[in-house]
Design a protein around this motif. Structure first.
Motif, PDB file in Angstrom:
ATOM      1  N   THR A  82       0.823  -1.207   0.000  1.00 14.86           N
ATOM      2  CA  THR A  82       0.000   0.000   0.000  1.00 14.86           C
ATOM      3  C   THR A  82       0.857   1.257   0.000  1.00 14.86           C
ATOM      4  N   ALA A  83       0.169   2.394  -0.246  1.00 13.35           N
ATOM      5  CA  ALA A  83       0.797   3.732  -0.200  1.00 13.35           C
ATOM      6  C   ALA A  83       1.989   3.832  -1.144  1.00 13.35           C
ATOM      7  N   LEU A  84       1.880   3.223  -2.324  1.00 11.74           N
ATOM      8  CA  LEU A  84       2.985   3.248  -3.282  1.00 11.74           C
ATOM      9  C   LEU A  84       3.152   4.637  -3.873  1.00 11.74           C
ATOM     10  N   THR A  85       4.386   5.132  -3.852  1.00  9.78           N
ATOM     11  CA  THR A  85       4.783   6.270  -4.672  1.00  9.78           C
ATOM     12  C   THR A  85       5.915   5.789  -5.563  1.00  9.78           C
ATOM     13  N   GLY A  86       5.941   6.205  -6.822  1.00 11.13           N
ATOM     14  CA  GLY A  86       6.954   5.697  -7.733  1.00 11.13           C
ATOM     15  C   GLY A  86       6.540   4.356  -8.309  1.00 11.13           C
ATOM     16  N   LYS A  87       7.482   3.431  -8.418  1.00 11.13           N
ATOM     17  CA  LYS A  87       7.224   2.151  -9.071  1.00 11.13           C
ATOM     18  C   LYS A  87       7.814   0.987  -8.278  1.00 11.13           C
ATOM     19  N   LEU A  88       7.111  -0.141  -8.327  1.00  7.08           N
ATOM     20  CA  LEU A  88       7.543  -1.372  -7.668  1.00  7.08           C
ATOM     21  C   LEU A  88       7.401  -2.504  -8.667  1.00  7.08           C
ATOM     22  N   PHE A  89       8.489  -3.240  -8.914  1.00 11.37           N
ATOM     23  CA  PHE A  89       8.483  -4.346  -9.863  1.00 11.37           C
ATOM     24  C   PHE A  89       8.786  -5.665  -9.158  1.00 11.37           C
ATOM     25  N   HIS A  90       8.196  -6.736  -9.654  1.00 10.13           N
ATOM     26  CA  HIS A  90       8.482  -8.092  -9.201  1.00 10.13           C
ATOM     27  C   HIS A  90       9.521  -8.655 -10.159  1.00 10.13           C
ATOM     28  N   VAL A  91      10.787  -8.709  -9.740  1.00 10.70           N
ATOM     29  CA  VAL A  91      11.871  -8.954 -10.690  1.00 10.70           C
ATOM     30  C   VAL A  91      12.347 -10.393 -10.745  1.00 10.70           C
ATOM     31  N   ALA A  92      12.172 -11.187  -9.676  1.00  8.58           N
ATOM     32  CA  ALA A  92      12.706 -12.551  -9.681  1.00  8.58           C
ATOM     33  C   ALA A  92      12.077 -13.358  -8.556  1.00  8.58           C
ATOM     34  N   SER A  93      12.144 -14.693  -8.702  1.00  8.82           N
ATOM     35  CA  SER A  93      11.688 -15.627  -7.667  1.00  8.82           C
ATOM     36  C   SER A  93      12.790 -16.649  -7.446  1.00  8.82           C
ATOM     37  N   GLY A  94      13.021 -17.008  -6.181  1.00  6.27           N
ATOM     38  CA  GLY A  94      14.108 -17.933  -5.888  1.00  6.27           C
ATOM     39  C   GLY A  94      13.906 -18.623  -4.558  1.00  6.27           C
ATOM     40  N   GLY A  95      15.022 -18.929  -3.923  1.00  8.31           N
ATOM     41  CA  GLY A  95      14.968 -19.626  -2.646  1.00  8.31           C
ATOM     42  C   GLY A  95      15.073 -21.130  -2.772  1.00  8.31           C
ATOM     43  N   GLY A  96      15.238 -21.621  -3.993  1.00 14.69           N
ATOM     44  CA  GLY A  96      15.441 -23.055  -4.174  1.00 14.69           C
ATOM     45  C   GLY A  96      14.174 -23.865  -4.350  1.00 14.69           C
TER      46      GLY A  96
END
Length: 546
Positions: free
Chosen positions: A416-430
């Motif tokens: 919530t309360a996003l200013t600017g931009k947020l991207f989902h760039v990768a998934s990992g952890g095995g």
């Protein structure tokens, strides 16, 4: 009768300037050290932390040092300094407009409003005022930057008028107009933080970047909306800003790129390389990059990257006009901002995506800018209970690591309360959290009992999810009594992400390669359950962020 502090300050400035011009190295150091915070705050607020801020600060100090010998009245050093800073800001804005460049682009890191909030730890209505400055036009931000210095006791009204080249009556009109627009912007900020459904529909096509067109549109809604229009400020801006400290310079900020001398010849002191130069007649000195010759000594001045041509009206020499008597130059008044194209960004997976082959290597992860990240909880955050949250600010990568404790319906966390931009760039952890545990029918998404169930259309989660933020956003833990989960989050680097997602699979297929989601542009997926409002409860997933 108590002495006038403004008279005392002018006397100190006069003595320091005279000593610096006479060759006193310590006086020159003192003059620069005292001037830098003032110039940084003027330029930073006027440009709202645009990437040109540091360059304009440096250009201002070059001109101040280069023209110190031409200052007719050393007692008026402060308004003279401010006038040069204001003129440099106007020149930079004018050049960019003339060249067709967009000034109101996303800053390289937090904008100046965000830096003000972070470094001065502003809360409540003071924070609201700082956020509202983003909605001001360039000309109003320039007036606001000087008005703040007046409220902070750094400038008097006559000095402010002298710096702008206006009469005190004209300055009063400009300040009043700016304050009116600031109050309008405060109403917009309050409304955007509320839960007005009509406003949410209006902002559905907004890209989140304040501009004059959206200010007028949203202000029109606030004035006519019975919900948004009733949210009033309790204190005027001048009371909130009175006595507020200057925003400190960034850690490590220095004028090292301004003057550079050979190590063997460099005297001690921050700007002492210029002291011998200032003790000589200014006409004998060349400051256009290259070598400045004074007497028998040579000092090497390092040119700024892509230096702009010096304006004809502001020569580097003793003929600098006194700004206190200068009239405003019409050619340097920035034109009204042109309409900007509204663009959406990002997309999400609106159905549960299938697990990739655990032996398939991930593609290369594009590198995005990393200039630093701060968390409201310190270095990291452990969100273990419903209602806990953490706010990220800055530009860089962050990790969200999942630990689901038992089966049942998962109530998703929200951004919530996003200013600017947020991207989902990768998934990992095995592993993905729906991978089967060896020898059981249980998945990793139900470590103790049963199998956890995601909401329809929710994207399957991996043990480690990676995001890139440019701005600020709050992550909220929303677990229910049915399904207990923990979230561990902290800033990470590009290198750490690449090392994680590149973990090779083992023979049992439990450990898998990660997945790259970053396309390198705005088509990169955004997190589901993301909103620009502040309400953390059950944010619907969105295929676009506006």
């Amino acid at each position: 009768m108590l002495p006038d502090p403004d008279v005392g300050r002018a006397l100190i400035d006069q003595r320091t300037v005279e000593a610096a011009r006479a060759g006193d190295r310590q006086a020159l150091d003192e003059l620069v050290v005292r001037s830098l915070p003032l110039v940084y705050n003027i330029v930073g607020r006027a440009l709202n932390g645009h990437g040109d801020t540091d360059d304009v600060v440096q250009e201002t100090m070059i001109r101040v040092i280069g023209n110190l010998g031409g200052l007719r009245d050393p007692a008026r050093y402060r308004p003279w300094l401010v006038a040069i800073a204001v003129r440099q800001v106007r020149d930079r804005v004018h050049r960019r407009r003339h060249n067709g460049e967009e000034l109101a682009v996303e800053p390289a890191g937090p904008d100046f409003a965000e830096l003000t909030i972070l470094r001065l730890q502003l809360e409540g209505e003071r924070r609201e005022v700082a956020e509202s400055v983003r909605w001001l036009d360039d000309a109003d931000r320039q007036v606001f930057s000087l008005w703040c210095l007046e409220l902070a006791g750094e400038l008097t009204r006559p000095e402010l008028a002298s710096a702008l080249g206006l009469t005190r009556q004209h300055v009063a009109v400009r300040v009043q107009r700016m304050k009116s627009r600031l109050e309008t912007a405060r109403g917009i900020v309050r409304a955007l933080e509320g839960g007005c459904r009509e406003l949410a529909e209006i902002t559905g096509s907004w890209d989140g970047h304040p501009d004059s067109l959206w200010r007028k549109r949203l202000a029109r809604h606030v004035r006519s909306c019975p919900t948004c229009g009733t949210q009033r400020a309790t204190l005027p801006a001048e009371r909130l800003l009175a006595g507020l400290a200057l925003v400190p310079l960034p850690v490590g900020f220095a004028l090292g790129t301004l003057v550079k001398a050979p190590a063997a010849a460099a005297p001690a002191g921050l700007m002492a390389q210029a002291t011998a130069m200032l003790a000589k007649p200014m006409a004998a000195v060349t400051l256009a990059g290259g070598v400045a010759v004074a007497g028998g000594s040579a000092y090497v001045f390092e040119e700024l990257a892509n230096p702009p041509p010096p304006p004809a009206a502001l020569p580097l020499g003793p003929t600098l006009p006194a700004p206190e008597s200068a009239e405003p130059r019409a050619a340097l008044t920035p034109p009204a901002p042109s309409p900007r194209r509204i663009s959406l960004y990002g997309s999400v997976v609106d159905t549960v995506d299938r697990a990739p082959d655990p032996r398939r290597r991930p593609g290369p992860l594009p590198r995005r800018r990393e200039t630093g990240m701060t968390l409201s909880t310190g270095d990291k955050a452990d969100l273990k209970h419903r209602g806990e949250n953490v706010t990220f600010r800055g530009r860089g990568y962050l990790l969200v690591r999942w630990q689901v404790m038992n089966g049942g319906q998962v109530v998703m966390p929200t951004w919530t309360a996003l200013t600017g931009k947020l991207f989902h760039v990768a998934s990992g952890g095995g592993r993905r959290l729906d991978d089967r545990q060896p020898g059981t029918s249980r998945t990793w998404m139900g470590l103790r009992t049963g199998t956890a169930r995601l909401p329809p259309g929710a994207q399957q989660m991996w043990q480690n999810e990676y995001y890139h933020l440019s701005g600020s956003v709050t992550l909220n833990q929303n677990e229910s009594s049915e399904t207990d989960y923990n979230i561990f989050t902290k800033p990470v680097t590009h290198t750490e992400i690449v090392a994680d997602i590149g973990t090779p699979p083992d023979g049992a297929g439990i450990i898998r390669y990660g997945l790259v989601r970053d396309t390198g542009g705005d088509s990169t997926p955004v997190p589901q359950y993301l909103t620009r409002t502040r309400n953390p409860a059950q944010v619907p997933q969105q295929s676009r962020v506006r």
